[in-house]
Enzyme design. Structure first.
Site, PDB file in Angstrom:
ATOM      1  N   ALA A   8       0.398 189.594  23.225  1.00  0.00           N
ATOM      2  CA  ALA A   8       1.119 188.673  22.339  1.00  0.00           C
ATOM      3  C   ALA A   8       0.312 188.268  21.117  1.00  0.00           C
ATOM      4  O   ALA A   8       0.549 187.216  20.534  1.00  0.00           O
ATOM      5  CB  ALA A   8       1.523 187.423  23.125  1.00  0.00           C
ATOM      6  N   GLY A  10       0.026 190.021  18.215  1.00  0.00           N
ATOM      7  CA  GLY A  10       0.417 190.716  16.990  1.00  0.00           C
ATOM      8  C   GLY A  10       0.522 189.798  15.785  1.00  0.00           C
ATOM      9  O   GLY A  10       0.679 188.582  15.918  1.00  0.00           O
ATOM     10  N   ARG A  14       6.436 191.989   9.988  1.00  0.00           N
ATOM     11  CA  ARG A  14       7.827 192.190   9.577  1.00  0.00           C
ATOM     12  C   ARG A  14       8.686 190.941   9.750  1.00  0.00           C
ATOM     13  O   ARG A  14       9.766 190.862   9.187  1.00  0.00           O
ATOM     14  CB  ARG A  14       8.420 193.367  10.354  1.00  0.00           C
ATOM     15  CG  ARG A  14       8.005 194.716   9.797  1.00  0.00           C
ATOM     16  CD  ARG A  14       8.506 195.852  10.659  1.00  0.00           C
ATOM     17  NE  ARG A  14       7.674 196.029  11.842  1.00  0.00           N
ATOM     18  CZ  ARG A  14       7.904 196.940  12.784  1.00  0.00           C
ATOM     19  NH1 ARG A  14       8.947 197.734  12.699  1.00  0.00           N
ATOM     20  NH2 ARG A  14       7.099 197.045  13.817  1.00  0.00           N
TER      21      ARG A  14
END
Length: 443
Positions: A8, A10, A14
């Protein structure tokens, strides 16, 4: 021994956000909450979350163990970081999941863990997905899994493969520790891919068991806000279906918005554009909506709430609320209370059978049974410094447009005339009127 590592850390590039991706919510809960809940439902309680700096401060909210990955360099690096923090168990198994897959179900985790038998070193989840897709492709020879190719590194022919890697694995711990040490970052992203361990294990003759997900939507990862909205729709549909199968009528699931951990009784009917959130409890045979929002609300049986808001309040049996009412902030309505259009009740206790049918504000008040509150009545509870309480007895008649200037008490069976401004206590059975209100017959 089975432990879980949830990836978790990241960067949420985006998502275009300053909030860690896994803390974005669907149906009132963060993405990470759903993954952890599914692991626990699969009887996996030893859970570690690989987190970045921002997320680490919130991990206590989830009751799991955080592992900081200060400089994220891919999934392989995340697992390397986690394994350095975990005590070694030579006979252990490790399940690896992604924190941005809120639709994953406990059954899939159980099936994956059960597939890692004594002859298998790795079990991984695959899914048939529509093309094009950013998921890594499963490369097979017959039924054997040979390797996983990330979409960015795939050839045109490999991009035509519709069996994808879901990013969920169960490893023999000893094999995993050995495999991740040999990872390299010579790829398009310059990162350490956990998927490269599949190729390493296959080349060394290790048995790899694919576990096919029944529905690719269950392993949908969230990468942007479009996918976030799609996951919310799927989760909301799932929640609605659970309640409908338990005996609740939902007229239009597409416009009814629910959260997990709600209790809704049988034969309750929910009309469109209704939201029920924050651990609300609804009894049997209730009617909710249309255009209604409940949050942290506890409703008894046969309650009707139409086009209204009920927050942080307790509602007894046979109460009717609305349309266009607002009940909030520790309000308590006893059996048979009627709250009508454009009435607000805040931090007040209304006894059985109380009626406030129109255009009133009842704040910081206690109202006795069977009292009638006339249209336009307000409790003037704030004196500029503090909130004060109004106490109204049983069987009282409060005339239209009465202002009750708190602190003030109105005794049982009393009456206030229309447009009265009550600044002093009213005795039981007394009739008052005027501005300021005086007993009738007195000057």
């Amino acid at each position: 021994m089975l432990r879980a590592i949830v990836l978790a850390a990241g960067k949420s590039t985006r998502m275009k956000t300053d909030v860690p991706k896994v803390l974005h919510e669907i149906c009132g809960r963060p993405l990470l909450w759903y993954v952890i809940a599914a692991l626990r439902a699969a009887n996996i309680d030893d859970i570690y979350v690989v987190a970045n700096d921002q997320l680490q401060d919130r991990i206590d909210d989830f009751g799991v163990k955080p592992i900081l990955q200060a400089d994220p360099l891919g999934t392989g690096h995340a697992v390397q970081t986690a394994l350095r923090a975990l005590p070694v168990n030579k006979n252990g198994r490790i399940l690896i999941a992604c924190g941005d897959m809120p639709l994953v179900q406990a059954e899939l985790f159980r099936g994956l863990a059960g597939s890692l038998d004594v002859d298998a070193t790795l079990a991984l989840v695959t899914a048939k997905m529509p093309l094009p897709s950013n998921f890594g492709r499963i490369i097979r020879r017959g039924t054997d899994v040979l390797r996983i190719v990330e979409a960015r590194d795939a050839t045109p022919d490999e991009l035509l493969i519709d069996e994808m890697n879901a990013g969920i694995y169960a490893f023999n711990e000893t094999v995993l520790r050995e495999a991740v040490q040999g990872l390299r970052s010579d790829n398009a992203q310059g990162e350490y891919y956990l998927t490269d361990t599949v190729d390493t294990l296959a080349r060394s003759g290790k048995r790899i068991v694919p576990v096919i997900a029944g529905d690719h939507l269950h392993v949908l990862g969230i990468n942007d806000r479009v996918e976030l909205a799609a996951a919310r729709r799927q989760m909301n549909r799932r929640l609605c279906e659970e309640h409908m199968r338990a005996g609740v009528t939902i007229v239009d699931p597409d416009t009814t918005y629910l959260e997990p951990e709600l209790a809704v009784g049988r034969d309750t009917v929910i009309y469109p554009n209704t939201t029920i959130s924050r651990l609300s409890e609804v009894g049997e045979r209730c009617t909710l909506g249309p255009n209604t929002h409940l949050s942290a609300a506890k409703l008894g049986n046969s309650v009707e709430v139409r086009s209204s808001i009920v927050f942080d309040s307790v509602i007894a049996d046979d109460v009717t609320i609305g349309p266009f009412a607002h009940v909030r902030s520790n309000a308590r309505l006893e059996r048979g209370v009627h709250i009508g259009n454009f009435v607000e009740v805040k931090n007040s206790h209304l006894g059985a059978g109380v009626k406030a049918s129109h255009l009133s504000y009842i704040g910081d008040a206690t109202v006795g049974a069977r009292t009638n509150i006339g249209a336009g009545t307000i409790t003037c509870n704030f004196d500029g410094r503090q909130k004060n309480r109004t106490t109204i007895g049983k069987d009282v008649s409060i005339g239209s447009n009465t202002s009750l200037v708190a602190p003030v008490n109105v005794g049982d069976g009393a009456l206030t005339g229309a447009s009265s401004v009550v600044t002093k206590d009213v005795a039981a059975g007394e009739r008052v009127a005027g501005n300021p209100a005086r007993p009738l017959g007195k000057k």
